[in-house]
Motif scaffolding. Sequence first.
Motif, PDB file in Angstrom:
ATOM      1  N   THR A 120     -14.731  -1.259  -3.061  1.00  0.00           N
ATOM      2  CA  THR A 120     -14.211   0.030  -2.619  1.00  0.00           C
ATOM      3  C   THR A 120     -12.782   0.205  -3.149  1.00  0.00           C
ATOM      4  OG1 THR A 120     -13.423  -0.924  -0.544  1.00  0.00           O
ATOM      5  CG2 THR A 120     -15.631   0.027  -0.535  1.00  0.00           C
ATOM      6  N   PRO A 121     -12.307   1.448  -3.271  1.00  0.00           N
ATOM      7  CA  PRO A 121     -10.932   1.638  -3.762  1.00  0.00           C
ATOM      8  C   PRO A 121      -9.901   1.201  -2.731  1.00  0.00           C
ATOM      9  CG  PRO A 121     -12.215   3.699  -3.859  1.00  0.00           C
ATOM     10  CD  PRO A 121     -12.995   2.733  -3.028  1.00  0.00           C
ATOM     11  N   GLY A 122      -8.709   0.927  -3.215  1.00  0.00           N
ATOM     12  CA  GLY A 122      -7.621   0.603  -2.298  1.00  0.00           C
ATOM     13  C   GLY A 122      -6.988  -0.740  -2.585  1.00  0.00           C
ATOM     14  N   ASN A 141      -1.691   7.581   0.317  1.00  0.00           N
ATOM     15  CA  ASN A 141      -2.969   7.679   1.017  1.00  0.00           C
ATOM     16  C   ASN A 141      -3.964   6.609   0.576  1.00  0.00           C
ATOM     17  OD1 ASN A 141      -2.132   9.709   2.653  1.00  0.00           O
ATOM     18  ND2 ASN A 141      -2.920  11.343   1.344  1.00  0.00           N
ATOM     19  N   GLU A 142      -3.438   5.435   0.272  1.00  0.00           N
ATOM     20  CA  GLU A 142      -4.275   4.324  -0.142  1.00  0.00           C
ATOM     21  C   GLU A 142      -4.832   3.605   1.100  1.00  0.00           C
ATOM     22  OE1 GLU A 142      -3.325   1.779  -4.053  1.00  0.00           O
ATOM     23  OE2 GLU A 142      -1.989   1.465  -2.363  1.00  0.00           O
ATOM     24  N   VAL A 143      -6.076   3.160   1.016  1.00  0.00           N
ATOM     25  CA  VAL A 143      -6.664   2.347   2.085  1.00  0.00           C
ATOM     26  C   VAL A 143      -6.236   0.894   1.868  1.00  0.00           C
ATOM     27  CG1 VAL A 143      -8.820   1.502   3.106  1.00  0.00           C
ATOM     28  CG2 VAL A 143      -8.641   3.884   2.339  1.00  0.00           C
ATOM     29  N   LEU A 144      -5.873   0.215   2.952  1.00  0.00           N
ATOM     30  CA  LEU A 144      -5.560  -1.223   2.893  1.00  0.00           C
ATOM     31  C   LEU A 144      -6.613  -1.978   3.696  1.00  0.00           C
ATOM     32  CD1 LEU A 144      -3.692  -3.720   2.390  1.00  0.00           C
ATOM     33  CD2 LEU A 144      -2.629  -3.150   4.590  1.00  0.00           C
ATOM     34  N   THR A 145      -7.233  -2.953   3.070  1.00  0.00           N
ATOM     35  CA  THR A 145      -8.240  -3.768   3.761  1.00  0.00           C
ATOM     36  C   THR A 145      -7.771  -5.209   3.831  1.00  0.00           C
ATOM     37  OG1 THR A 145      -9.950  -2.334   2.821  1.00  0.00           O
ATOM     38  CG2 THR A 145     -10.688  -4.373   3.846  1.00  0.00           C
ATOM     39  N   CYS A 195       0.857  -1.176   0.000  1.00  0.00           N
ATOM     40  CA  CYS A 195       0.000   0.000   0.000  1.00  0.00           C
ATOM     41  C   CYS A 195       0.897   1.231   0.000  1.00  0.00           C
ATOM     42  CB  CYS A 195      -0.938   0.013   1.201  1.00  0.00           C
ATOM     43  SG  CYS A 195      -0.136  -0.448   2.752  1.00  0.00           S
ATOM     44  N   ALA A 196       0.379   2.297  -0.607  1.00  0.00           N
ATOM     45  CA  ALA A 196       1.196   3.483  -0.848  1.00  0.00           C
ATOM     46  C   ALA A 196       0.450   4.742  -0.459  1.00  0.00           C
ATOM     47  CB  ALA A 196       1.560   3.557  -2.327  1.00  0.00           C
TER      48      ALA A 196
END
Lengths: 234, 234
Positions: B165-167, B144-148, B141-142
Motif C-alpha cells: 500500500t502507499p505511504g 496526507n501520507e499514511v504511516l503504518t 511522514c508528511a
Amino acid sequence: MSGKLYGVGLGPGDPELMTLKAHRLIRGASVVAYPAPDTGASFARSIAADAIAPGAVEIPIVIPMRAARFPAQAVYDTAAQTIGAHLEAGRDVVVLCEGDPFFYGSFMYLYDRLAGRAPVEVVPGVTSLTTCAAVAGRPLCARNEVLTVLPGPLEDAELAERLATPGAFAIMKVGRHLPRLRRVLEGMDLAGTATYLSHASLPNQIVLPLAEAPEDAPYFSMILIPGRDPYAAS
Amino acid sequence: MSGKLYGVGLGPGDPELMTLKAHRLIRGASVVAYPAPDTGASFARSIAADAIAPGAVEIPIVIPMRAARFPAQAVYDTAAQTIGAHLEAGRDVVVLCEGDPFFYGSFMYLYDRLAGRAPVEVVPGVTSLTTCAAVAGRPLCARNEVLTVLPGPLEDAELAERLATPGAFAIMKVGRHLPRLRRVLEGMDLAGTATYLSHASLPNQIVLPLAEAPEDAPYFSMILIPGRDPYAAS
C-alpha cells in the motif's frame, strides 16, 4: 564557521510535556523561529514562551491561513534565507515545532532548504498521537498489533480499505472532515469503540465517544480506534 | 484515600529526552516501579537514574528473558499487588516506562489491573518511532501520507500485503527477524530506501542503510521506509 540549526519538538501543547533537551536548547537560544498564523498567536511559541530568553531574536514564519495545509513554498524560501543568514553569521537557530518535527511537521520544508548548508540536529518531541492515547486512558497499540495513522483528508474509498485491515488506527487532522469520517466509521461498525479528542494536554482538551463529538471539529483533533483485541499476539 | 498511579514515559533512552513532567514526577516519587530483566540492569531505570530520589522505594518488575515478548501475566499480578498495597496506603507510585506507556508498552498490563482501584495518570513520552526519524535525518511522514507501524514478528504474507500500500512504514521490534524482513523488502524493491537503526539517541546508536545492517539485530531496532513521495498531497 556556520551556526547550527535545531528543529526542536515541543510536544502536544502542555509546556511540561517538552523534553529537558528542548527546554535547554530554547533557553540558550539567541535566535528562535516558529510557524505563526497571519492573525493571532503562534501555538508553537505559546508552548515555549516561558523558556525563550528575553533578548532572543524571534523569526515568526507567517503561514497564510488559507495555505495552512498546503503551505506556500515561497514562505519557506524567505524563512530559509533569513535563518540561513543567521547560520552563516555563526549563530545557532532553534526552530520551534509543535509535536515532533518529523511527524507530519512543517519543519521538513526548512530542513530541505538548509540541511546542505549548515549542521542540523532534530530533537524529537512527544506527539499528539500518544498524548491522545494517554488522555483517553486507552493503549494505542499492543504487542504485535499494526498501527495505521490516517490523515483525515483521505478519500472515503482509501479510508475504508485501510480500516478494513486488522489493527489499531489513529485518524489525524480531523477538522472539517469529522461528519464524513464518522459516516465512514459508522458504516464499518467501528464508530462504537472510537474516541474523539481535541487539544489533548491543554486546558481546553476534549475527550468524547465519537458519537458525541461536535460536528465542527478543530484542525488539531483526532479519532482513535483501538484494535479488536489489544492483547492479540498476531 | 488512595495514592495515585502514574505511568510515565521516559523517552527512547537519552535521559535528556525525558519530559519536564516525567522528570518532576520521578524526582518527587517516594515509590518507583520499573520493568527489569532477570539478569542485568533495567533499561527504564537507567534512563531515569539521575532523577530517582535517594530514599525512594524501588519495585523492579522482573520479566524473565524468555517471556520478554509475551510476558507471563503472573508477573504483573504480583507487581499489581505490591503496587496496589502502596496505593491503598495513600502513597503515589510512579511506574517508569521506556518510550511511551501506551505505545507498545508493558504498562498496559498494570493499567488493566489497577485502573479500577486507584486514580491513574498516563504521561506520554517521546517514542523510538520519531526518535529514529530524527536521528536518520529523514521525515517520518508528511502532509496526507499514511504511516503504518508494523511489528517485525508479523508473517511475510501480511508484511507484504501492508507494504504494497502507499505511504511510509516503520518496522519495530526487528531483532532476530532482520534477515527475513530484509528479504521481504528486497523482494518488493523497498530495501534501497530503507534505513536500519538501533539504540537511537543512546551513545551506542547505529544508523545504516538497510543493506549494511547487521544480521544479528538487537530487539530494540527499527527499519524506516519513507513514502515514495513525501510531499505528495494524496
